[in-house]
Each structure stands twice: as C-alpha cells, then as structure tokens.
Design an enzyme around this catalytic site. Structure first.
Site, short mmCIF file in Angstrom:
data_model
loop_
_atom_site.label_atom_id
_atom_site.label_comp_id
_atom_site.label_asym_id
_atom_site.label_seq_id
_atom_site.Cartn_x
_atom_site.Cartn_y
_atom_site.Cartn_z
N HIS A 162 -11.07 5.14 10.21
CA HIS A 162 -10.93 5.38 8.77
C HIS A 162 -9.70 4.71 8.18
O HIS A 162 -9.27 5.06 7.09
CB HIS A 162 -10.90 6.88 8.44
N GLU B 140 -19.13 16.63 2.34
CA GLU B 140 -19.79 15.52 1.66
C GLU B 140 -20.97 15.07 2.49
O GLU B 140 -20.94 15.13 3.72
CB GLU B 140 -18.82 14.32 1.51
N ARG C 275 -0.92 5.21 -6.90
CA ARG C 275 0.24 4.41 -6.50
C ARG C 275 -0.23 2.98 -6.32
O ARG C 275 -1.42 2.68 -6.44
CB ARG C 275 0.74 4.91 -5.14
N LYS D 31 -8.52 16.56 -3.07
CA LYS D 31 -9.80 15.86 -3.21
C LYS D 31 -10.85 16.69 -3.95
O LYS D 31 -11.68 16.14 -4.67
CB LYS D 31 -10.33 15.45 -1.83
P1 ADP Z 1 -8.24 9.22 2.87
O1 ADP Z 1 -7.56 10.06 1.87
O2 ADP Z 1 -7.87 9.60 4.25
O3 ADP Z 1 -8.11 7.75 2.57
P2 ADP Z 1 -11.00 9.00 1.95
O4 ADP Z 1 -11.70 10.10 1.28
O5 ADP Z 1 -10.51 7.88 1.11
O6 ADP Z 1 -9.79 9.61 2.77
O7 ADP Z 1 -11.92 8.43 3.10
C1 ADP Z 1 -11.42 7.50 4.05
C2 ADP Z 1 -12.57 6.68 4.65
O8 ADP Z 1 -13.56 7.54 5.26
C3 ADP Z 1 -13.35 5.87 3.66
O9 ADP Z 1 -12.74 4.63 3.40
C4 ADP Z 1 -14.69 5.73 4.33
O10 ADP Z 1 -14.63 4.73 5.32
C5 ADP Z 1 -14.86 7.03 5.06
N1 ADP Z 1 -15.65 7.99 4.24
C6 ADP Z 1 -15.16 8.83 3.32
N2 ADP Z 1 -16.13 9.57 2.76
C7 ADP Z 1 -17.28 9.20 3.34
C8 ADP Z 1 -18.66 9.62 3.20
N3 ADP Z 1 -19.03 10.58 2.36
N4 ADP Z 1 -19.58 9.01 3.97
C9 ADP Z 1 -19.23 8.04 4.85
N5 ADP Z 1 -17.96 7.62 5.05
C10 ADP Z 1 -16.98 8.18 4.30
P1 ADP Z 2 -5.80 4.51 1.57
O1 ADP Z 2 -6.91 4.19 2.51
O2 ADP Z 2 -5.78 5.96 1.23
O3 ADP Z 2 -5.67 3.63 0.40
P2 ADP Z 2 -3.78 2.82 2.62
O4 ADP Z 2 -4.39 2.15 3.77
O5 ADP Z 2 -3.62 2.10 1.34
O6 ADP Z 2 -4.54 4.22 2.38
O7 ADP Z 2 -2.41 3.40 3.07
C1 ADP Z 2 -2.02 4.55 2.46
C2 ADP Z 2 -0.88 5.14 3.15
O8 ADP Z 2 -1.21 5.43 4.48
C3 ADP Z 2 0.29 4.21 3.20
O9 ADP Z 2 1.35 4.97 2.76
C4 ADP Z 2 0.48 3.84 4.59
O10 ADP Z 2 1.86 3.83 4.91
C5 ADP Z 2 -0.17 4.97 5.30
N1 ADP Z 2 -0.71 4.47 6.54
C6 ADP Z 2 -1.02 3.20 6.82
N2 ADP Z 2 -1.37 3.08 8.09
C7 ADP Z 2 -1.30 4.30 8.62
C8 ADP Z 2 -1.52 4.82 9.92
N3 ADP Z 2 -1.82 4.01 10.93
N4 ADP Z 2 -1.42 6.16 10.10
C9 ADP Z 2 -1.11 6.95 9.09
N5 ADP Z 2 -0.83 6.51 7.85
C10 ADP Z 2 -0.91 5.21 7.63
#
Ligand code: ADP
Ligand code: ADP
Ligand code: MG
Length: 622
Positions: free
Chosen positions: A235, A200, A297, A116
């Site tokens: 999240h 952040e 992806r 990230k």
């Molecule tokens: P991941 O790789 O686990 O998907 P992300 O960086 O996409 O992590 O963050 C997952 C979720 O956490 C986001 O969809 C949002 O709901 C919350 N989030 C992430 N960054 C922030 C932020 N700076 N402030 C508030 N919520 C956040």
């Molecule tokens: P992102 O918020 O990063 O886009 P997605 O919700 O699209 O994530 O899912 C991303 C990956 O996380 C998928 O490979 C999915 O299999 C995995 N995933 C979905 N649900 C869970 C869960 N409950 N715990 C951990 N990983 C999960």
C-alpha cells in the site's frame, strides 16, 4: 511575500522547499536533530536550529521546539513538508496562535479530512462519489461482521485514523473477518491511538488515481490534473506518473471536477490531493472512480505534476500563504507531455525490503540526465531514525515509452554504495510488459513476486563477460553497452552494473593498467598490454534478524511495538515473536525454527539499539 521561512522537516522534501524559497529570495531556516547535524538540508539552509535528539518524537515531532526555533530566528512562516506534523491540526493552530504563517490549509480543513470516516461522510454530502462501505459509529464486532457480509467479500477494513498504508486488512471470506478485525484494531490502536475502523468494498483491479488541487484565500480552487500511483508495495507508492495512462478527456473532467468540489467543501487553501480508487477492470470510467481520502499537504509525488504543467507547486504554496491569489486560472493550466517518478529507497529487496543504513561512500544519481530530488549526498549517511526514502528520480518527455526508458536508464546509471537500494527492483518493474502497456493495478507488484527480485550478486561468469566487454571501450569514457555500464571516471569506488545487478569495485589507474581491486573473487584479463582485474565483493547487509543459533537480534535501532510471546512458550518456525518499528516500518521478527522461548528481553514500547538480543529460541524436538 513571506521574507523568511522555517522548514519543519528533513531529507529530500526540506531540500526541495529550500530550493524554491531560495529562488524566490526567501531566507530559509532548517531544523535538525542530532542524527542530522551534518545533513544536506542543514547545509543548504541559510540558518539551522538544533531541535533535539534523533528520534522524531523528540525532535521533528515536537511542535513547541519548532515554533520556538521560528521565533528565535525571526522566521515569518512555517512549511511542514509532508509527514511529521504536516497533517496535525493542533500544530497548525499553534503556529497561527504564535503569530506565524502556516504554509498549509486551515486547521479546520485538516480536521475535516483527518479521519477517513468523517471525511467520507462530508464528501457524500458534497456530492462526491465515495467507495461503497460502512462508516457507522457502531463498532461492535457483530455489527461490523454483519455489515461486511452485506457489502460482500472481499472487504477492506481501514483504521479511520490510518495513514501511510498502515491499519488496513483485506478480508476475502466471512470466516476470516473476526480475526482480521482484531489485528487491524490492534495495529490502529498502537499506531494511531484510535482503534475505530470503517469498512469498504475491496475494489478489484484497483487503480490509485489522485488529483492535485490548490486553493487560495480569495476563494479560488483549481485542479492540476491527475496522477496515477497504482504501483504500490504494501500500500505504499513506488512509481507515480502523470497523466494517468488510458484516461480520456471526459473521465478526467469528471474526476477533476469532483476533486475541486471536494476541496471547496472544506474551504481548502493551499496544496492538497484528493485520492480516488478506480475499478479499472474495464478501463477508467467516471462511474467507477470513488473518493478514498484527502491528503491535506504537499504530496511526495508532486514533481510529476510540476513537470507536466510547468508549475512550481512550492512557489504556489508560498504565494498562497502570503495572501496572493493562485498564479494561474484553470484555463491557463494544461498537460504537456508525460512525467514519471521513482522512489529510491535505502532498502534491501533481497532481505525482504529491510531498510539498509550506513555511510554513503558512493552516491551519484547522474542528475544532469533527469530531475533528482534528494536529501542525501556522497559522504553522508542513511540514518536508522527516519523514512528510508533517499531520493526521487523524475523523468519527463513527450511520450510515455521514452519516459519509462529514460527513468530506467537513470536508475541503471545511479550509484549508491554500500547502502542497498530498491534501484534494480525498480528497473525490473519499469520493464514489466503490463506496466509498459499501461495495464497495471495496485496488485501488480505482489502478483509478480520474486520475478521482480534482482539476483543477489552477479555470477563470476557474468563479471568475466563484463570484463571482456569493458576492454573494448576506454574505461574513462563510460561504456554504454546494453546491459552493462561502468560508472567510473577515475574514482576510487565504482559500481559495476551488469544487467541491473550491481557489484562495487575499487577502481584505480596504475600507469597503463586499469586495476580493479577485488574482495572475494578475482577475474584477471589481459589484452593488448592492458590488464584488467575485476573483482566482486559480497556486501551482506546487517546480520539477519534471525541468527542460526536462535538469537533474535534487533537488526537496527528501533522501538519494540509488540511482544507476542512469553518466556517458556513453545513456538513454531515462522511464528511472529516481536514487532520492531524502525524507519517508520514495522518488522516482524519470527522464529527461525520450532522451539521454546528460552530468553525474552524485549518489552513493548521500549527503544532498543542495533544488535540488542530480543528473544532467544532454543531448539526443541517435537
Ligand atoms: P493511506 O491513508 O494509508 O494512504 P488509503 O485509504 O489512501 O490509505 O489507501 C492506501 C492504498 O490502499 C490505496 O492507494 C490503494 O492501493 C489501497 N486501497 C484503499 N482502499 C481500497 C479499496 N477500497 N479497494 C482496494 N484497494 C484499496
Ligand atoms: P499517501 O499515499 O497517503 O499520499 P505518501 O506516499 O505521499 O502517502 O507519503 C505520505 C507520508 O507517508 C509521507 O509523510 C511519508 O514520509 C510517509 N511515508 C513514506 N514512506 C513511508 C514508509 N515506508 N512507511 C511509513 N510512512 C511512510
Ligand atoms: Mg492514501
């Protein structure tokens, strides 16, 4: 065009990919673990190769076996789906080195977006707005604390290698920072093997807005508009929709253009998603939307984009991987209507959303009503080894309100038994006035708390009422009364659905009588020569993690990831004893009462079977 394709995945996404491949005349090869020998994706594929034992790290995560399976079956390409190896640059490279086609971006693009902090630095360079924060190399607690103080609370600590909602901690005040940092680093080290973090600004009223992008090998990149994924639990996305409510044309143009810039900056080929976080305290505004991360992806929620654009994104992937140009130019793409997806999880909301596993005696999503992408079927099983998401229900229509109603209706009619699902929880969520008004943010589910919890079992009173109403309709003509539905066209097991709460009943026709078998209780109703006997059964899930006698058993097979106590320790009620990872989720096993650790059988990093005694707590008077 690719002639044959190996799908390095399982469940709904494997089935989804097979569907399009088949429509395109592409031969499909599935891979499967022990637990998946009878799984739907294996049956749907033209060929299937066994790749190892049930745990993913011994099968779906073993790149060499997957490549060997592709070689053995003569598959020309590998589609990784999402999760598992889909964002593993080394695997993508190994696929290419083996002379196979990788249905995904170049390994360098995956690497560029994998961490990230590096991804954010690159985006800053490409002129994409990123969430304000600290990305520095200096990881000393003192420096991190000082940076957090400077950013101003609340601050979000994120593991640079994080994903799946793991490795994040919100810190509301300076004095909590040290402790939260440690716990975040611990989780990051154990989950991702990398304890580095970034900081952040925690965005208040955050909305998760993401943009679907697509690139080809001819240098074209387009976007397919945005999705709103703000409804999240821990999240993790629960309901997603496209377009985003309240998005005006100018804002849409700004973020979609930023997303295309982001993709071009990493020379992107294939399907990708640029995730943004928006401060929606005053609606969606271009100057309050920041880059969060890129997922290199196909995304779980890609179907809502397919519905509003009329495109098949898997087909796009296969064409691009075959070297063809993108099927459409930007000008040829537009938004038609509204689409919404609900993720149906095999989990029990009443038990803290613990995954629910076992045979699927009844499974019927009424998929003639709306699109259902699923990886299981009636008579199949939800195994404890993988993600608990068993289906995605996707509703489409011209107006958002009608789409919400259609999705809710489909969820109400769906029958899954005896495995428990979050279905009734989703129905409640879809009825939330703020959500209906499009006024949601990522904290909505947390704020509602127990209000979204479905009652555990219908009262006898409710069932009695339902029985009376049932009589007014011929049971074989599925009654369609508000708040009550019986899904039963002469089948042995049905699920009585009363105001969103389900009770399974056995349902048999016996001459003139309709008879419903009862397990625990019974309501008998007779009218006009028709007798109804409606019963309800208590289907308690697995024995809870904390038995009353202080024996803490593993509620399902899994891996012990942390042991927080030692034999002889004094513990207080609610204190975390052991962390178990199962079905990709962490479950904290806590002390049921004050006492001492009388027995400790759990060791970190070991696999345990269901029912294994992990810890025994003995009551101690203070
Ligand atoms: P991941 O790789 O686990 O998907 P992300 O960086 O996409 O992590 O963050 C997952 C979720 O956490 C986001 O969809 C949002 O709901 C919350 N989030 C992430 N960054 C922030 C932020 N700076 N402030 C508030 N919520 C956040
Ligand atoms: P992102 O918020 O990063 O886009 P997605 O919700 O699209 O994530 O899912 C991303 C990956 O996380 C998928 O490979 C999915 O299999 C995995 N995933 C979905 N649900 C869970 C869960 N409950 N715990 C951990 N990983 C999960
Ligand atoms: Mg994310």
């Amino acid at each position: 065009m690719i002639q044959s394709l190996l799908i390095a995945n399982r469940g709904e996404i494997a089935c989804r990919i097979i569907r399009t491949a088949r429509e395109m005349g592409v031969r499909t090869v599935a891979v499967f673990s022990d637990a998946d020998a009878e799984a739907l994706h294996v049956r749907l594929a033209d060929e299937a190769v066994h790749i190892g034992p049930s745990p993913a790290r011994e099968s779906y995560l073993v790149g060499d076996r997957i490549i060997a399976a592709a070689k053995a079956t003569g598959a020309a390409a590998i589609h990784p789906g999402y999760g598992f190896l889909s964002e593993n640059a080394d695997f993508a490279q190994a696929v290419l080195d083996a002379g196979l086609i990788w249905v995904g971006p170049k390994p360098e693009s995956i690497r560029a977006m994998g961490l990230k902090d590096a991804a954010k630095a690159r985006m800053i360079a490409a002129g994409v707005p990123v969430t304000p924060g600290y990305l520095g190399e200096d990881q000393s607690p003192a420096r991190l604390q000082a940076e957090a103080d400077a950013i101003g609370y609340p601050v979000l600590i994120k593991a640079v290698a994080g994903g799946g909602g793991k490795g994040m901690r919100r810190v509301d005040a300076a004095q909590q920072f040290g402790e939260m940092l440690q716990s975040c680093q611990r989780e990051a080290a154990s989950s991702f093997g990398d304890d580095r973090v970034l900081l952040e600004k925690y965005i208040l009223s955050p909305r998760h807005i993401e943009v679907q992008v697509f690139g080809d090998t001819h240098g074209n990149v387009v976007h397919l508009f945005e999705r709103d994924c703000s409804l999240q639990r821990r999240h993790q996305k629960v309901i997603e929709e496209a377009p985003a409510p309240g998005m005006d044309e100018a804002t849409r143009e700004a973020i979609c253009a930023a997303a295309v810039r982001a993709a071009k900056a990493v020379d992107y080929v294939g399907a990708g998603t640029i995730e943004f976080i928006a401060d929606a305290s005053e609606g969606l505004r271009a100057d309050r939307i920041w880059f969060m991360e890129m997922n290199t992806r196909l995304q779980v929620e890609h179907p809502v984009t397919e519905e509003i654009t009329g495109q098949d994104l898997v087909e796009w992937q296969l064409r691009v991987a075959s070297g063809e140009p993108l099927p459409c130019t930007q000008d040829e793409l537009s938004i038609q209507g509204w689409a919404m997806e609900a993720r149906l999880y095999a989990e029990d909301p009443a038990a803290g959303f613990l995954p629910s596993i076992g045979p699927l005696t009844a499974f019927d999503l009424n998929d003639s009503m709306i699109r259902c992408d699923t990886g299981v079927e009636e008579g199949g099983e939800v195994s404890p080894f993988y993600d608990p998401m068993i289906a995605k229900l996707i509703a489409y229509g011209s107006e958002r309100d009608a789409v919400i109603e259609r999705l809710s209706d489909a969820l109400l009619r769906s029958v899954v038994w005896p495995v428990k699902t979050n279905g009734a929880f989703l129905v409640k969520l879809l009825a939330d006035p703020d959500f209906i008004a499009g006024k949601m943010d990522t904290g909505l589910i947390d704020r509602r708390g127990d209000a979204l919890m479905p009652p555990r079992i219908p009262t006898e009173e409710t069932l009695r009422g339902a029985a009376w109403r049932l009589m007014e309709e011929a049971p074989e003509r599925r009654p369609d009364l508000p708040g009550f539905r019986l899904n039963a066209s002469v089948r042995r097991t049905a699920v009585l659905d009363v105001d969103g709460t389900r009770a399974p009943v056995d349902f048999t026709e016996d001459g003139e009588r309709w008879f419903m078998e009862v397990h625990d209780g019974r309501v008998r109703v007779t009218e006009n020569g028709q007798t109804f006997s409606i019963g309800f059964a208590r289907f308690d899930g697995k024995a809870g993690a904390s038995a009353g006698d202080g024996a803490i058993l593993a509620p399902m097979p899994g891996r012990v990831t942390a042991v927080d106590v030692a034999a002889g320790d004094t513990v207080t009620k609610g204190q975390r004893l052991v962390t178990l990872e199962a079905m990709k989720m962490e479950h904290g096993m806590t002390a049921p009462f004050d006492g001492v650790v009388a027995e400790l059988n759990a060791t970190a990093d070991t696999q345990v079977t269901e029912g294994t005694l992990l810890v025994k707590i003995e009551k101690r008077e203070p």
